[in-house]
Design a protein around this motif. Structure first.
Motif, PDB file in Angstrom:
ATOM      1  N   GLY A 121      78.263  60.513  44.871  1.00  0.00           N
ATOM      2  CA  GLY A 121      77.957  60.651  46.304  1.00  0.00           C
ATOM      3  C   GLY A 121      77.548  62.045  46.741  1.00  0.00           C
ATOM      4  N   ARG A 122      77.218  62.945  45.780  1.00  0.00           N
ATOM      5  CA  ARG A 122      76.916  64.333  46.125  1.00  0.00           C
ATOM      6  C   ARG A 122      75.746  64.481  47.104  1.00  0.00           C
ATOM      7  N   PHE A 123      74.755  63.616  46.974  1.00  0.00           N
ATOM      8  CA  PHE A 123      73.520  63.839  47.750  1.00  0.00           C
ATOM      9  C   PHE A 123      73.425  62.941  48.990  1.00  0.00           C
ATOM     10  N   GLY A 171      66.106  71.973  44.090  1.00  0.00           N
ATOM     11  CA  GLY A 171      67.307  71.168  44.156  1.00  0.00           C
ATOM     12  C   GLY A 171      68.479  71.804  43.426  1.00  0.00           C
ATOM     13  N   CYS A 172      69.621  71.161  43.519  1.00  0.00           N
ATOM     14  CA  CYS A 172      70.821  71.730  42.908  1.00  0.00           C
ATOM     15  C   CYS A 172      71.827  70.607  42.653  1.00  0.00           C
ATOM     16  N   ASP A 173      72.464  70.665  41.485  1.00  0.00           N
ATOM     17  CA  ASP A 173      73.466  69.635  41.145  1.00  0.00           C
ATOM     18  C   ASP A 173      74.901  70.147  41.281  1.00  0.00           C
ATOM     19  N   HIS A 174      75.075  71.373  41.714  1.00  0.00           N
ATOM     20  CA  HIS A 174      76.445  71.908  41.807  1.00  0.00           C
ATOM     21  C   HIS A 174      77.195  71.235  42.958  1.00  0.00           C
ATOM     22  N   PRO A 175      78.523  71.186  42.825  1.00  0.00           N
ATOM     23  CA  PRO A 175      79.295  70.449  43.830  1.00  0.00           C
ATOM     24  C   PRO A 175      79.899  71.309  44.945  1.00  0.00           C
ATOM     25  N   CYS A 176      79.443  72.554  45.124  1.00  0.00           N
ATOM     26  CA  CYS A 176      80.062  73.472  46.101  1.00  0.00           C
ATOM     27  C   CYS A 176      80.324  72.738  47.429  1.00  0.00           C
ATOM     28  N   THR A 177      81.580  72.750  47.856  1.00  0.00           N
ATOM     29  CA  THR A 177      81.961  71.857  48.964  1.00  0.00           C
ATOM     30  C   THR A 177      81.466  72.312  50.331  1.00  0.00           C
ATOM     31  N   PHE A 178      81.075  73.595  50.455  1.00  0.00           N
ATOM     32  CA  PHE A 178      80.618  74.089  51.762  1.00  0.00           C
ATOM     33  C   PHE A 178      79.121  73.871  51.946  1.00  0.00           C
ATOM     34  N   CYS A 179      78.444  73.400  50.909  1.00  0.00           N
ATOM     35  CA  CYS A 179      76.987  73.514  50.880  1.00  0.00           C
ATOM     36  C   CYS A 179      76.274  72.173  51.001  1.00  0.00           C
ATOM     37  N   VAL A 180      75.313  72.104  51.911  1.00  0.00           N
ATOM     38  CA  VAL A 180      74.524  70.870  52.068  1.00  0.00           C
ATOM     39  C   VAL A 180      73.119  71.013  51.478  1.00  0.00           C
ATOM     40  N   ILE A 181      72.877  72.108  50.793  1.00  0.00           N
ATOM     41  CA  ILE A 181      71.526  72.302  50.239  1.00  0.00           C
ATOM     42  C   ILE A 181      71.140  71.172  49.275  1.00  0.00           C
ATOM     43  N   PRO A 182      72.048  70.727  48.381  1.00  0.00           N
ATOM     44  CA  PRO A 182      71.655  69.603  47.506  1.00  0.00           C
ATOM     45  C   PRO A 182      71.306  68.340  48.312  1.00  0.00           C
ATOM     46  N   ASN A 183      72.012  68.102  49.432  1.00  0.00           N
ATOM     47  CA  ASN A 183      71.682  66.936  50.261  1.00  0.00           C
ATOM     48  C   ASN A 183      70.291  67.090  50.873  1.00  0.00           C
ATOM     49  N   GLY A 225      64.866  79.800  43.051  1.00  0.00           N
ATOM     50  CA  GLY A 225      65.228  78.388  42.928  1.00  0.00           C
ATOM     51  C   GLY A 225      66.651  78.330  43.488  1.00  0.00           C
ATOM     52  N   GLN A 226      67.172  77.169  43.781  1.00  0.00           N
ATOM     53  CA  GLN A 226      68.548  77.149  44.311  1.00  0.00           C
ATOM     54  C   GLN A 226      69.514  77.704  43.265  1.00  0.00           C
ATOM     55  N   ASP A 227      69.240  77.442  41.990  1.00  0.00           N
ATOM     56  CA  ASP A 227      70.024  78.042  40.912  1.00  0.00           C
ATOM     57  C   ASP A 227      69.067  78.307  39.755  1.00  0.00           C
ATOM     58  N   ALA A 235      71.662  83.728  40.676  1.00  0.00           N
ATOM     59  CA  ALA A 235      72.280  83.314  39.409  1.00  0.00           C
ATOM     60  C   ALA A 235      73.652  82.691  39.672  1.00  0.00           C
ATOM     61  N   TYR A 236      74.016  81.736  38.851  1.00  0.00           N
ATOM     62  CA  TYR A 236      75.335  81.100  38.988  1.00  0.00           C
ATOM     63  C   TYR A 236      76.273  81.802  37.997  1.00  0.00           C
ATOM     64  N   PRO A 237      77.485  82.206  38.458  1.00  0.00           N
ATOM     65  CA  PRO A 237      78.318  83.096  37.625  1.00  0.00           C
ATOM     66  C   PRO A 237      78.592  82.606  36.206  1.00  0.00           C
ATOM     67  N   LEU A 297      78.803  85.130  44.515  1.00  0.00           N
ATOM     68  CA  LEU A 297      80.120  84.697  44.005  1.00  0.00           C
ATOM     69  C   LEU A 297      80.887  83.860  45.036  1.00  0.00           C
ATOM     70  N   GLN A 298      80.571  83.995  46.286  1.00  0.00           N
ATOM     71  CA  GLN A 298      81.131  83.221  47.419  1.00  0.00           C
ATOM     72  C   GLN A 298      82.571  83.583  47.779  1.00  0.00           C
ATOM     73  N   HIS A 299      83.423  83.839  46.807  1.00  0.00           N
ATOM     74  CA  HIS A 299      84.804  84.294  47.099  1.00  0.00           C
ATOM     75  C   HIS A 299      85.388  84.864  45.823  1.00  0.00           C
ATOM     76  N   LYS A 352      85.125  74.134  45.031  1.00  0.00           N
ATOM     77  CA  LYS A 352      84.646  73.469  43.795  1.00  0.00           C
ATOM     78  C   LYS A 352      83.672  74.359  43.029  1.00  0.00           C
ATOM     79  N   ARG A 353      84.043  75.651  42.938  1.00  0.00           N
ATOM     80  CA  ARG A 353      83.231  76.560  42.140  1.00  0.00           C
ATOM     81  C   ARG A 353      84.030  77.128  40.974  1.00  0.00           C
ATOM     82  N   GLY A 354      85.357  77.175  41.135  1.00  0.00           N
ATOM     83  CA  GLY A 354      86.201  77.650  40.041  1.00  0.00           C
ATOM     84  C   GLY A 354      86.158  79.151  39.842  1.00  0.00           C
TER      85      GLY A 354
HETATM   86  S1  SF4 Z   1      75.933  77.128  47.041  1.00  0.00           S
HETATM   87 FE1  SF4 Z   1      74.158  77.273  45.654  1.00  0.00          FE
HETATM   88  S2  SF4 Z   1      74.965  76.498  43.709  1.00  0.00           S
HETATM   89 FE2  SF4 Z   1      76.389  75.753  45.289  1.00  0.00          FE
HETATM   90  S3  SF4 Z   1      75.608  73.718  45.880  1.00  0.00           S
HETATM   91 FE3  SF4 Z   1      74.707  75.223  47.307  1.00  0.00          FE
HETATM   92  S4  SF4 Z   1      72.704  75.701  46.403  1.00  0.00           S
HETATM   93 FE4  SF4 Z   1      73.956  74.761  44.780  1.00  0.00          FE
END
Ligand code: SF4
Length: 496
Positions: free
Chosen positions: A160-162, A201-213, A245-247, A282-284, A309-311, A321-323
């Motif tokens: 259900g990510r997208f 696009g982006c397949d990461h599950p970051c919970t604050f982010c709607v960019i993949p949607n 690119g998003q990542d 870049a993704y860490p 790094l976000q946090h 959900k970034r770990g």
């Molecule tokens: S923050 Fe970046 S890596 Fe995470 S879902 Fe959004 S676009 Fe993807």
């Protein structure tokens, strides 16, 4: 812009002169949505009181609020989402580029070879092949998505990510569009500099982010297509390329490449006359030894890494959900600095994520103090419907979010003030960009440690023995002063 230009439209930066107004929008956080809506309303006034006949809204806001835009702003004549770029022609009332009678997947190969051999697409040359390339490009990409390639996007889709159910009126179709080297482009950047998008696009599950949607599943552009585009840009006089690119660090994973970005950088760095090459976002956990070794090995790959790094608090990162966390990040930064000495590091953080305690915030603060980034951005958490974090409780009050942001920016200011002093006396290559927007008495430029548009500036107040500087040229320069974020330089001599 390239599609419109090729179809006969002429671009103007002055809305009062335009017959067709296009507002390209963003909608990933509140402030971006607000800015987009304000701009649409501002442009709508030109339609009622000026020359404009049509108002078109394009981009991410359309992906999210397709129906609402048209319902609430009657001046809008058409909307164009991120996955339907060619619909801009119909929206503008221009003749769409006809598809060839028998589209062949092999067109893309001959066309790439044409670009590579320097016969860049002239207006009209590809008039009949654009749609075919897009179609054949898609076919090719699907073929590249071999079983070896990762299936992360498909798994995430099933989870259900997208999903866009939370957005009333949004289309449920995710964009799948990818441009290629034959897609016409008009550069809006200064002549010597250009961006190339290497993936969407982006397949990461970051919970604050709607960019993949908004942007859909991760998909890389074909390797040869990116190289062909870069070669064509350099042939047109571009000297600095920034990959986006998003990542970017996932580049090629979807067609089974390992270390795809490193391999791509390695190829692009071999293009003669390309002076600076860099990548952003870049993704860490994707910073591999091979990537760092590639950056270190090529003189024309900028010693610059943008690593959002976000946090730094492991608890907050887990809920995002970034770990990872401060300890792991410090090890990563140590590895980066050991592999690429003097590399400039940029990052960004979000403050006020739901449940961020004072202790979490202090962990972040201590991390920033220790990590000593060259460039740092701090964003207030934006509560976005459709994101997984939208359902989280323990919201941080807006006032605390703002005061935390200010506290971090003040901390970074003192770190930056101190570290920028070390630059004084250094001789560096500088790309002159033109007269300063602040005063015609100064020029502005950038070093390889400054990405376009986002980092501090280098002001040039002394041309040395030269009468004039030329925008888009490289010079040897000495840093003579350092301020909190900006530097002042004196030109020593022109470079080739
Ligand atoms: S923050 Fe970046 S890596 Fe995470 S879902 Fe959004 S676009 Fe993807």
């Amino acid at each position: 812009m390239g599609l419109l230009d090729r179809a006969g439209a002429r671009l103007t930066a002055h809305p009062e002169e335009a017959e067709i107004l296009v507002v390209n929008t963003c909608s990933f956080i509140d402030t971006a949505k607000q800015e987009s809506v304000d701009t649409i309303l501002e442009m709508a006034r030109h339609k009622t009181g000026g020359r404009a006949r049509k108002l078109i809204v394009a981009g991410c806001l359309v992906e999210r609020y397709r129906d609402e835009i048209q319902k609430n702003i009657p001046e809008v004549d058409a909307v164009v989402g991120t996955g339907e770029l060619e619909a801009i022609l119909e929206a503008a009332g221009l003749a769409p580029t006809p598809a060839p009678a028998a589209p062949s997947p092999f067109n893309i190969l001959s066309s790439a070879a044409e670009v590579r051999s320097g016969r860049e697409s002239q207006a009209g040359t590809h008039k009949t092949s654009l749609s075919a390339h897009d179609r054949s490009g898609t076919t090719l990409l699907q073929n590249q998505n071999s079983p070896k390639g990762r299936q992360e996007g498909d798994h995430r889709e099933r989870a259900g990510r997208f999903r866009r159910d939370a957005w009333t009126g949004a289309s449920h179709l995710l964009p799948t569009y990818l441009y290629d080297e034959t897609t016409p482009r008009l550069l809006s950047t200064p002549r010597a500099s250009a961006y190339i998008k290497i993936a969407e696009g982006c397949d990461h599950p970051c919970t604050f982010c709607v960019i993949p949607n908004l942007r859909g599943k991760f998909r890389s552009r074909r390797f040869e297509s990116v190289v062909a585009e870069a070669e064509a840009l350099v042939a047109r006089g571009v000297r600095e390329i920034t990959l986006i690119g998003q990542d970017t660090t996932c580049y090629g994973e979807d067609f089974g490449m390992k270390d795809g970005l490193a391999t791509l950088l390695d190829s692009l760095a071999r293009i003669p006359d390309l002076r600076w090459l860099r990548f952003l976002y870049a993704y860490p956990n994707r910073i591999t030894g091979k990537l760092l070794e590639t950056i270190a090995r090529h003189d024309n790959i900028c010693k610059y890494l943008d690593l959002p790094l976000q946090h730094a608090s492991p608890d907050v990162l887990k809920r995002m959900k970034r770990g990872a966390g401060a300890e792991i990040f410090l090890k990563t930064l140590h590895k980066v600095r050991a592999a690429v000495p003097n590399i400039a590091l940029r990052t960004s953080f979000i403050v006020g994520f739901p449940g961020e305690s004072l202790r979490d915030f202090e962990v972040l603060e201590e991390f920033i103090q220790e990590a000593k980034f060259d460039w740092l951005g701090v964003f207030n958490y934006s509560h976005e419907e459709g994101s997984a974090a939208y359902a989280l409780d323990a919201q941080v009050p807006q006032r605390s979010i703002e005061s935390r942001r200010k506290r971090l920016m003040k901390l970074q200011q003192s770190i930056s003030r101190e570290s920028k002093q070390d630059w004084v006396g250094r001789e560096l290559t500088l790309l002159a960009e033109g007269e300063s927007a602040e005063t015609p008495l100064l020029w502005e430029g950038r070093t390889q440690f400054h990405a376009p548009e986002i980092d501090g500036k280098v002001y040039i107040n002394d041309c040395g023995t030269l009468e004039n500087l030329e925008a888009g040229r490289f010079y040897r320069a000495e840093i003579t002063e350092a301020h909190d974020y900006d530097l002042v330089a004196r030109i020593v001599a022109p470079e080739d």
